[in-house]
Scaffold this active site. Structure first.
Site, PDB file in Angstrom:
ATOM      1  N   ASN A   1       0.806  -1.164   0.074  1.00 40.83           N
ATOM      2  CA  ASN A   1      -0.203  -0.138   0.286  1.00 40.83           C
ATOM      3  C   ASN A   1       0.683   1.314   0.026  1.00 40.83           C
ATOM      4  O   ASN A   1       1.770   0.989   0.575  1.00 40.83           O
ATOM      5  CB  ASN A   1      -0.915   0.132   1.294  1.00 40.83           C
TER       6      ASN A   1
ATOM      7  N   HIS B   1       0.806   5.075   1.538  1.00 41.59           N
ATOM      8  CA  HIS B   1       0.134   6.202   2.448  1.00 41.59           C
ATOM      9  C   HIS B   1       0.742   7.436   2.302  1.00 41.59           C
ATOM     10  O   HIS B   1       2.042   7.671   2.327  1.00 41.59           O
ATOM     11  CB  HIS B   1       0.148   5.608   3.837  1.00 41.59           C
TER      12      HIS B   1
ATOM     13  N   GLU C   1       5.182   9.842  -5.014  1.00 42.77           N
ATOM     14  CA  GLU C   1       4.670   8.592  -4.988  1.00 42.77           C
ATOM     15  C   GLU C   1       4.747   8.107  -6.223  1.00 42.77           C
ATOM     16  O   GLU C   1       4.867   6.685  -6.138  1.00 42.77           O
ATOM     17  CB  GLU C   1       3.024   9.032  -4.509  1.00 42.77           C
TER      18      GLU C   1
HETATM   19  C1  GRF Z   1      -3.090   9.529  -3.096  1.00 41.91           C
HETATM   20  O1  GRF Z   1      -2.733  10.543  -2.269  1.00 41.91           O
HETATM   21  C2  GRF Z   1      -2.429   8.158  -2.016  1.00 41.91           C
HETATM   22  O2  GRF Z   1      -1.412   8.484  -1.250  1.00 41.91           O
HETATM   23  C3  GRF Z   1      -3.679   7.708  -1.425  1.00 41.91           C
HETATM   24  O3  GRF Z   1      -4.685   8.009  -2.395  1.00 41.91           O
HETATM   25  C4  GRF Z   1      -4.388   9.186  -3.073  1.00 41.91           C
HETATM   26  C5  GRF Z   1      -4.974   9.113  -4.438  1.00 41.91           C
HETATM   27  O4  GRF Z   1      -4.135   8.099  -5.142  1.00 41.91           O
HETATM   28  N1  GRF Z   1      -3.349   6.425  -1.087  1.00 41.91           N
HETATM   29  P1  GRF Z   1      -4.502   7.927  -6.784  1.00 41.91           P
HETATM   30  O5  GRF Z   1      -4.084   9.252  -7.553  1.00 41.91           O
HETATM   31  O6  GRF Z   1      -5.769   7.462  -7.026  1.00 41.91           O
HETATM   32  O7  GRF Z   1      -3.343   6.714  -7.073  1.00 41.91           O
END
Ligand code: GRF
Length: 198
Positions: free
Chosen positions: A108, A110, A175
């Site tokens: 995951n 986070h 990320e």
């Molecule tokens: C991101 O901030 C991630 O860290 C969290 O959900 C948010 C949206 O992620 N888990 P994504 O654009 O749907 O991948």
């Protein structure tokens, strides 16, 4: 042997896109499925555009029956025989029973520097606390929420005047670098943590 990766999403799927695009050439893994718990989200369209099989298991169809939802999710997953699950913007809390079935095979991402700020509203909490830095963490998923072994972290300074949105705007691109870097090592059996900036 190329590892098969199923990616679980709930919305836009920007992390899913970054992961999918990274799994090419000599990468030890390939995406085998993108599944969402919410129908008609942009992430499903983006996965289809990338040629990845998709599915949707709408949690609202199960009227709060978490076990029934997870049984349907498990059925959808096993059809595609994944070796690894990547939660990527997946916004459902999974039961210990489900997590245990994927022990050692589920990651995951986070949006905080775990173990700080498990749960929601992470950037607002870091700003509120007066922290000087924030970031994101990729970890193995265990039954305890946002608590498993850390496999990678990326850090940014919190700047004067930062809001949760401006902070998220600097962390989300990290990320998209961190998760693919961790998955590449993890799929090769390497659990050496990734740290960005390196
Ligand atoms: C991101 O901030 C991630 O860290 C969290 O959900 C948010 C949206 O992620 N888990 P994504 O654009 O749907 O991948």
């Amino acid at each position: 042997m190329t590892k098969r990766v199923a990616i679980l999403i709930s919305g836009g799927g920007s992390n899913m896109v970054a992961l999918a695009r990274s799994m090419t050439r000599d990468h030890p893994a390939r995406p085998c499925l993108v599944v969402s718990n919410v129908p008609d989200v942009a992430g499903l369209e983006r996965a289809e555009a990338l040629g990845i099989p998709t599915d949707c298991v709408d949690h609202r169809q199960f009227n709060g029956d978490r076990v029934a939802f997870e049984a349907a999710l498990q059925s959808a997953l096993v059809e595609h025989t994944p070796d690894i699950l990547c939660l990527a913007g997946f916004m459902r809390i999974l039961t210990a029973e489900f997590v245990t079935q994927w022990d050692g095979r589920m990651l995951n991402i986070h949006p905080s520097l775990l173990p700080k700020y498990k749960g929601l509203n992470t950037h607002a909490r870091a700003i509120e606390a007066g922290d000087t830095e924030a970031g994101c963490t990729v970890h193995e998923v265990t039954p305890e929420l946002d608590d498993g072994p850390i496999l990678g972290q990326a850090r940014v300074p919190i700047l004067p005047g930062d809001t949760p949105d401006t902070l998220a705007g600097r962390i989300l691109p990290l990320e998209h670098q961190l998760y693919p870097a961790v998955l590449r090592r993890y799929a090769a059996g390497d659990r050496t943590p990734v740290h960005l900036p390196s």
